[in-house]
Design a protein around this motif. Structure first.
Motif, PDB file in Angstrom:
ATOM      1  N   PRO A   3       0.793  -1.233   0.000  1.00  0.00           N
ATOM      2  CA  PRO A   3       0.000   0.000   0.000  1.00  0.00           C
ATOM      3  C   PRO A   3       0.827   1.286   0.000  1.00  0.00           C
ATOM      4  N   GLU A   4       1.900   1.332   0.783  1.00  0.00           N
ATOM      5  CA  GLU A   4       2.697   2.567   0.836  1.00  0.00           C
ATOM      6  C   GLU A   4       3.435   2.816  -0.475  1.00  0.00           C
ATOM      7  N   ILE A   5       3.865   1.753  -1.133  1.00  0.00           N
ATOM      8  CA  ILE A   5       4.532   1.914  -2.430  1.00  0.00           C
ATOM      9  C   ILE A   5       3.509   2.330  -3.475  1.00  0.00           C
ATOM     10  N   LYS A   6       2.341   1.691  -3.435  1.00  0.00           N
ATOM     11  CA  LYS A   6       1.268   2.035  -4.377  1.00  0.00           C
ATOM     12  C   LYS A   6       0.889   3.504  -4.250  1.00  0.00           C
ATOM     13  N   GLN A   7       0.745   3.974  -3.030  1.00  0.00           N
ATOM     14  CA  GLN A   7       0.378   5.378  -2.788  1.00  0.00           C
ATOM     15  C   GLN A   7       1.452   6.314  -3.356  1.00  0.00           C
ATOM     16  N   ASP A   8       2.723   5.982  -3.145  1.00  0.00           N
ATOM     17  CA  ASP A   8       3.815   6.805  -3.654  1.00  0.00           C
ATOM     18  C   ASP A   8       3.852   6.782  -5.181  1.00  0.00           C
ATOM     19  N   VAL A   9       3.645   5.612  -5.778  1.00  0.00           N
ATOM     20  CA  VAL A   9       3.660   5.495  -7.238  1.00  0.00           C
ATOM     21  C   VAL A   9       2.510   6.297  -7.842  1.00  0.00           C
ATOM     22  N   VAL A  10       1.330   6.193  -7.269  1.00  0.00           N
ATOM     23  CA  VAL A  10       0.173   6.952  -7.776  1.00  0.00           C
ATOM     24  C   VAL A  10       0.436   8.449  -7.672  1.00  0.00           C
ATOM     25  N   ARG A  11       1.005   8.888  -6.550  1.00  0.00           N
ATOM     26  CA  ARG A  11       1.324  10.309  -6.373  1.00  0.00           C
ATOM     27  C   ARG A  11       2.320  10.769  -7.434  1.00  0.00           C
ATOM     28  N   ARG A  12       3.347   9.978  -7.665  1.00  0.00           N
ATOM     29  CA  ARG A  12       4.358  10.331  -8.669  1.00  0.00           C
ATOM     30  C   ARG A  12       3.759  10.375 -10.071  1.00  0.00           C
ATOM     31  N   LEU A  13       2.881   9.414 -10.379  1.00  0.00           N
ATOM     32  CA  LEU A  13       2.265   9.392 -11.698  1.00  0.00           C
ATOM     33  C   LEU A  13       1.347  10.594 -11.921  1.00  0.00           C
ATOM     34  N   LYS A  14       0.667  11.029 -10.882  1.00  0.00           N
ATOM     35  CA  LYS A  14      -0.157  12.237 -11.008  1.00  0.00           C
ATOM     36  C   LYS A  14       0.713  13.460 -11.264  1.00  0.00           C
ATOM     37  N   THR A  15       1.872  13.487 -10.636  1.00  0.00           N
ATOM     38  CA  THR A  15       2.815  14.578 -10.881  1.00  0.00           C
ATOM     39  C   THR A  15       3.295  14.546 -12.328  1.00  0.00           C
ATOM     40  N   VAL A  16       3.632  13.366 -12.820  1.00  0.00           N
ATOM     41  CA  VAL A  16       4.062  13.216 -14.211  1.00  0.00           C
ATOM     42  C   VAL A  16       2.947  13.660 -15.149  1.00  0.00           C
ATOM     43  N   GLN A  17       1.728  13.273 -14.816  1.00  0.00           N
ATOM     44  CA  GLN A  17       0.577  13.655 -15.630  1.00  0.00           C
ATOM     45  C   GLN A  17       0.486  15.184 -15.743  1.00  0.00           C
ATOM     46  N   GLY A  18       0.702  15.860 -14.646  1.00  0.00           N
ATOM     47  CA  GLY A  18       0.682  17.325 -14.667  1.00  0.00           C
ATOM     48  C   GLY A  18       1.810  17.897 -15.506  1.00  0.00           C
ATOM     49  N   HIS A  19       2.983  17.286 -15.411  1.00  0.00           N
ATOM     50  CA  HIS A  19       4.121  17.749 -16.216  1.00  0.00           C
ATOM     51  C   HIS A  19       3.865  17.547 -17.707  1.00  0.00           C
ATOM     52  N   VAL A  20       3.257  16.418 -18.068  1.00  0.00           N
ATOM     53  CA  VAL A  20       2.969  16.158 -19.481  1.00  0.00           C
ATOM     54  C   VAL A  20       1.943  17.162 -20.001  1.00  0.00           C
ATOM     55  N   ALA A  21       0.952  17.480 -19.195  1.00  0.00           N
ATOM     56  CA  ALA A  21      -0.027  18.501 -19.599  1.00  0.00           C
ATOM     57  C   ALA A  21       0.669  19.842 -19.800  1.00  0.00           C
ATOM     58  N   GLY A  22       1.619  20.134 -18.899  1.00  0.00           N
ATOM     59  CA  GLY A  22       2.387  21.372 -19.043  1.00  0.00           C
ATOM     60  C   GLY A  22       3.224  21.372 -20.309  1.00  0.00           C
ATOM     61  N   LEU A  23       3.762  20.220 -20.660  1.00  0.00           N
ATOM     62  CA  LEU A  23       4.533  20.105 -21.901  1.00  0.00           C
ATOM     63  C   LEU A  23       3.657  20.389 -23.117  1.00  0.00           C
ATOM     64  N   SER A  24       2.437  19.868 -23.101  1.00  0.00           N
ATOM     65  CA  SER A  24       1.515  20.121 -24.208  1.00  0.00           C
ATOM     66  C   SER A  24       1.262  21.618 -24.355  1.00  0.00           C
ATOM     67  N   ARG A  25       1.041  22.265 -23.221  1.00  0.00           N
ATOM     68  CA  ARG A  25       0.816  23.723 -23.256  1.00  0.00           C
ATOM     69  C   ARG A  25       2.043  24.444 -23.798  1.00  0.00           C
ATOM     70  N   MET A  26       3.215  24.025 -23.375  1.00  0.00           N
ATOM     71  CA  MET A  26       4.448  24.662 -23.843  1.00  0.00           C
ATOM     72  C   MET A  26       4.577  24.554 -25.356  1.00  0.00           C
ATOM     73  N   VAL A  27       4.269  23.384 -25.896  1.00  0.00           N
ATOM     74  CA  VAL A  27       4.358  23.192 -27.350  1.00  0.00           C
ATOM     75  C   VAL A  27       3.300  24.038 -28.049  1.00  0.00           C
ATOM     76  N   GLU A  28       2.066  24.023 -27.529  1.00  0.00           N
ATOM     77  CA  GLU A  28       0.994  24.822 -28.129  1.00  0.00           C
ATOM     78  C   GLU A  28       1.333  26.309 -28.117  1.00  0.00           C
ATOM     79  N   GLU A  29       2.037  26.748 -27.089  1.00  0.00           N
ATOM     80  CA  GLU A  29       2.389  28.167 -26.950  1.00  0.00           C
ATOM     81  C   GLU A  29       3.728  28.504 -27.598  1.00  0.00           C
ATOM     82  N   ASP A  30       4.287  27.560 -28.349  1.00  0.00           N
ATOM     83  CA  ASP A  30       5.558  27.761 -29.061  1.00  0.00           C
ATOM     84  C   ASP A  30       6.688  28.211 -28.145  1.00  0.00           C
ATOM     85  N   LYS A  31       6.788  27.578 -26.989  1.00  0.00           N
ATOM     86  CA  LYS A  31       7.881  27.893 -26.057  1.00  0.00           C
ATOM     87  C   LYS A  31       9.206  27.460 -26.663  1.00  0.00           C
TER      88      LYS A  31
END
Length: 92
Positions: A3-31
């Motif tokens: 359970p503690e590893i699962k919780q940490d992995v899920v938290r990390r994956l949500k963080t990655v998900q946010g970073h990927v969304a940010g990457l999409s925005r960066m590309v759309e905004e021609d960063k």
């Protein structure tokens, strides 16, 4: 998965998900391309950490159990699974 590893992995994956969304925005905004690449590297490193957490959990549960008292075919299967994952990770 523990359970503690699962919780940490899920938290990390949500963080990655946010970073990927940010990457999409960066590309759309021609960063600036180098800034986008820096973020891609950060996401890859985060995913590497997720993989390490999952592997750590697997080694300390499934692999330990199979190697300590499992049937010989289970031991062979576990070893082959680990070799296959390593080859994929190392691009072999």
């Amino acid at each position: 998965m523990q359970p503690e590893i699962k919780q940490d992995v899920v938290r990390r994956l949500k963080t990655v998900q946010g970073h990927v969304a940010g990457l999409s925005r960066m590309v759309e905004e021609d960063k600036y391309c180098i800034d986008v690449l820096d973020q891609v590297v950060a996401v890859q490193r985060s995913l590497d950490q997720v993989a390490l957490k999952v592997l750590d959990g697997h080694l300390n549960t499934c692999v330990k159990e199979a190697l300590s008292g499992g049937a010989p075919e289970d031991k062979d299967r576990i070893i082959q699974e680990l070799l296959t994952v390593y080859k994929k990770a190392a691009n072999l």
